[in-house]
Design an enzyme around this catalytic site. Structure first.
Site, short mmCIF file in Angstrom:
data_model
loop_
_atom_site.label_atom_id
_atom_site.label_comp_id
_atom_site.label_asym_id
_atom_site.label_seq_id
_atom_site.Cartn_x
_atom_site.Cartn_y
_atom_site.Cartn_z
N HIS A 268 16.86 32.01 23.00
CA HIS A 268 17.84 30.77 24.03
C HIS A 268 16.16 30.80 25.45
CE1 HIS A 268 20.84 28.57 26.41
NE2 HIS A 268 19.76 29.98 27.41
N VAL B 229 6.29 -0.91 2.36
CA VAL B 229 6.93 -1.18 1.08
C VAL B 229 7.15 0.28 0.13
CG1 VAL B 229 7.31 -3.15 1.86
CG2 VAL B 229 6.24 -2.34 0.04
N GLU C 117 14.49 -3.48 6.69
CA GLU C 117 14.54 -2.78 5.36
C GLU C 117 15.27 -3.02 4.58
OE1 GLU C 117 13.53 0.54 4.13
OE2 GLU C 117 14.63 -0.21 2.95
N ALA D 26 2.69 15.52 1.16
CA ALA D 26 0.72 16.10 1.20
C ALA D 26 1.23 17.43 0.27
CB ALA D 26 0.70 15.86 1.68
N CYS E 231 -4.56 11.88 2.63
CA CYS E 231 -4.01 12.52 3.51
C CYS E 231 -4.72 12.45 4.42
CB CYS E 231 -3.33 13.63 2.96
SG CYS E 231 -3.22 14.67 4.30
N GLY F 83 9.79 -2.31 6.05
CA GLY F 83 9.98 -1.03 5.03
C GLY F 83 10.29 -1.04 6.04
P1 FAD Z 1 -4.81 11.43 -2.14
O1 FAD Z 1 -4.30 11.94 -1.16
O2 FAD Z 1 -3.64 10.66 -2.44
O3 FAD Z 1 -6.02 11.53 -2.88
C1 FAD Z 1 -6.36 10.62 -4.26
C2 FAD Z 1 -7.86 10.76 -4.19
O4 FAD Z 1 -8.65 10.23 -5.62
C3 FAD Z 1 -8.35 10.24 -3.28
O5 FAD Z 1 -9.39 10.42 -1.97
C4 FAD Z 1 -9.47 8.71 -3.92
O6 FAD Z 1 -10.52 8.37 -3.69
C5 FAD Z 1 -9.60 10.10 -5.73
N1 FAD Z 1 -9.77 9.03 -6.33
C6 FAD Z 1 -8.48 8.25 -7.00
N2 FAD Z 1 -9.40 7.86 -8.30
C7 FAD Z 1 -10.39 8.55 -8.17
C8 FAD Z 1 -11.54 8.71 -9.64
N3 FAD Z 1 -10.78 7.67 -11.06
N4 FAD Z 1 -12.22 8.97 -9.57
C9 FAD Z 1 -13.04 10.26 -8.90
N5 FAD Z 1 -11.24 9.94 -7.41
C10 FAD Z 1 -10.44 9.16 -7.38
N6 FAD Z 1 2.43 12.88 3.99
C11 FAD Z 1 3.09 14.19 4.18
O7 FAD Z 1 3.08 14.88 3.07
N7 FAD Z 1 3.24 14.16 5.59
C12 FAD Z 1 2.55 12.81 5.84
O8 FAD Z 1 2.79 12.93 7.51
C13 FAD Z 1 2.38 12.17 5.37
N8 FAD Z 1 2.09 10.58 6.37
C14 FAD Z 1 1.36 9.59 5.69
C15 FAD Z 1 1.31 8.25 6.39
C16 FAD Z 1 0.62 8.28 5.77
C17 FAD Z 1 0.07 6.20 6.84
C18 FAD Z 1 0.15 7.47 4.24
C19 FAD Z 1 -0.65 6.15 3.48
C20 FAD Z 1 0.34 8.87 3.98
C21 FAD Z 1 1.20 9.93 4.38
N9 FAD Z 1 1.92 10.76 3.34
C22 FAD Z 1 2.15 11.81 3.97
C23 FAD Z 1 1.10 10.73 2.17
C24 FAD Z 1 0.10 11.62 1.40
O9 FAD Z 1 -0.78 11.09 2.14
C25 FAD Z 1 0.24 11.77 0.12
O10 FAD Z 1 1.57 12.66 -0.70
C26 FAD Z 1 -0.95 12.67 -0.23
O11 FAD Z 1 -2.42 12.03 -0.21
C27 FAD Z 1 -1.75 12.26 -1.78
O12 FAD Z 1 -1.78 13.81 -2.31
P2 FAD Z 1 -3.09 13.98 -3.37
O13 FAD Z 1 -3.94 14.56 -3.32
O14 FAD Z 1 -1.68 13.81 -4.35
O15 FAD Z 1 -3.68 12.30 -3.43
#
Ligand code: FAD
Length: 464
Positions: free
Chosen positions: A438, A264, A197, A315, A40, A174
């Site tokens: 408004h 995708v 898509e 997020a 994120c 996508g």
């Molecule tokens: P992540 O943010 O994926 O973090 C997981 C972390 O775990 C990573 O830092 C990784 O390095 C770490 N990790 C993984 N395995 C291990 C391990 N074995 N040991 C130690 N560390 C590890 N969501 C929104 O709500 N709004 C948005 O505007 C939005 N825009 C986005 C734009 C893009 C381009 C992308 C790709 C995603 C977007 N998202 C958005 C989705 C959002 O980023 C994710 O839903 C969110 O980051 C998920 O959070 P998380 O805590 O589950 O995991």
């Protein structure tokens, strides 16, 4: 035990869990193998929104002539744009680092892997804890035959760096939130953008009317959108990357692009964590199986949250789940049972929360729909906006709001009003009776609710 709680992953889910647990007095460590802040903050929500902001400014400068202001042709320094985006990311990620320090969360740098029921190994050292939160997130999904090469074919992370020059032709595979947001960015910077898509509509599972409205607006901005179309193959030629696509009717077309963005969807990072050592189940798609509303897995001392746990991959959903897991691990009865708003930050934005009209009907509701087109909004006129809509789905029997769908300016902020309304069990009448300032775009929500009751002022009401 070394810690009360070890969180694996420091994305929005993981860092919320770690900080909340520490606030509640637990001794907490957070394991991170990459950059603090996860997808994120580093390569997701934050950098895309920074680029979308630059894109909006650029378009605003170009479009200002419609209001009698001529800024001339904007000059873009792509390296400076990139530096600005990275500065925004750094500010956010260092903020998380400071919060960890302030809350006495120990950061363990390296890849975490379970080696026993209560043991996680990080960088060759074993750490024990009473409880664990798995927050390892997700990674981009791939399409066979479209292997990334960092230049011709890229994923969302690659697309965050526009590079030395803007590609003249971008093909986006996508039309979910990520694909559409990059389509917006590159189109604003001057690329000719085609979006392909596979599904019959863009914006995933969005309400059909909202999806259509967004497609109309993006096409008006010059993007080409092909739905019910899949990519078949690609090859590099002197003219660029030739991508063969196929429509539902089997008709094929070759689209030539300078860059191809594969967007995708995403795959959960449930594998490779040694979960078998902790007795935790993972499903066939790679999601760690969550068995209850406290975010516990089948091994009750291990929680799973965020993208690795279940859809939607957002997020704010990860953050909320992180807080629930932390509080439950600390002995509170917290449970996850809230609606999840979602936003696509294109211009116009598409935001929704609750059920679509189709979902409400499928769930057996007799639906009452209220609509308001932004073409009838005074505020929209002052912004030079002609398209967009608000659509409310209510239960005809109880009048309770079931769903909100909006395409238009600030939809991503206005959706929070609807999320609160749904959480509070508000009726369409409650919304209609609430004064909205408004002139604002938010008035359209009130008028859509009035329309549901046949009393909208600025549009024709259906005969009831
Ligand atoms: P992540 O943010 O994926 O973090 C997981 C972390 O775990 C990573 O830092 C990784 O390095 C770490 N990790 C993984 N395995 C291990 C391990 N074995 N040991 C130690 N560390 C590890 N969501 C929104 O709500 N709004 C948005 O505007 C939005 N825009 C986005 C734009 C893009 C381009 C992308 C790709 C995603 C977007 N998202 C958005 C989705 C959002 O980023 C994710 O839903 C969110 O980051 C998920 O959070 P998380 O805590 O589950 O995991």
């Amino acid at each position: 035990m070394d810690f009360d709680l070890i969180v694996i992953g420091s994305g929005p889910g993981g860092y919320h869990a770690a900080i909340r647990a520490a606030q509640l007095g637990l001794k907490v460590a957070c394991v991170e193998k990459g950059a603090v802040g996860g997808v994120c903050l580093n390569v997701g929500c934050i950098p895309t929104k920074a680029l979308l902001h630059v894109a909006a400014e650029l378009r605003g400068a170009k479009d200002a002539s419609a209001f009698g202001v001529d800024f001339g042709t904007p000059k873009v320094d792509l390296a400076a744009v990139d530096r600005w985006k990275l500065d925004v990311v750094k500010k956010q990620t260092s903020g998380v680092g400071m919060l960890f320090k302030g809350n006495k969360v120990t950061l363990l740098e390296g890849e975490g892997r379970f080696t026993g029921k209560n043991t996680v190994e990080v960088a060759g050292k074993a750490y024990t804890a009473e409880k664990f939160v798995i927050a390892t997130g997700s990674r981009p999904a791939a399409i066979p035959g479209f292997e990334l090469d960092g230049d011709r074919i890229i994923d969302s992370t690659g697309a965050l760096t526009i590079g030395a020059s803007v590609p003249a032709r971008l093909l986006v595979i996508g039309a979910g939130a990520i694909g559409l947001e990059f389509a917006d960015v590159y189109s604003s910077f001057g690329s000719e953008v085609t979006v392909v898509e596979m599904l019959p509509q863009i914006a995933g599972a969005a309400d059909a009317d909202a999806s259509k409205e967004l497609a109309k607006a993006l096409e008006k901005r010059g993007m080409r959108i092909l739905t019910s179309t899949k990519v078949v193959s690609q090859k590099a030629t002197a003219k660029g990357t030739e991508v063969t696509v196929e429509g539902q009717d089997g008709k094929r077309e070759v689209i030539t692009a300078d860059r191809v963005l594969v967007a995708v969807g995403r795959r959960p990072n449930g594998a490779g964590l040694g979960l078998e050592a902790a007795g935790v189940q993972v499903d066939e798609r790679g999601f760690v199986t969550v068995v209850n509303d406290h975010m516990q897995t089948n091994a009750p001392h291990v929680y799973a949250i965020g993208d690795v746990a279940r859809a939607p991959l957002l997020a704010h959903k990860a953050m909320k789940e992180g807080i629930v897991a932390a509080e439950h691990a600390a002995g509170m009865p917290s449970a996850y049972d809230t609606v999840v708003p979602s936003v696509i930050y294109t211009e116009p934005e598409l935001a929704s929360v609750g059920m679509t009209e189709a979902e409400a009907k499928e769930a057996g509701f007799e639906v009452r729909v209220g609509r308001f087109p932004l073409s009838a909004s005074g505020r929209a006129s002052t912004l030079g906006v002609s398209g967009g809509l608000v659509k409310l789905i209510g239960d005809a029997k109880t009048d309770i709001l079931l769903g909100f769908h909006m395409v238009g300016p600030n939809a991503g902020d206005i959706v929070s009003e609807a999320a609160l309304a749904i959480e509070m069990g508000a009726t369409l009448e409650d919304i209609a009776l609430t004064q909205h300032p408004h002139p604002t775009i938010s008035e359209a929500v009130m008028e859509a609710a009035e329309h549901a009751h046949g009393k909208a002022i600025h549009i024709a009401n259906r005969r009831r």
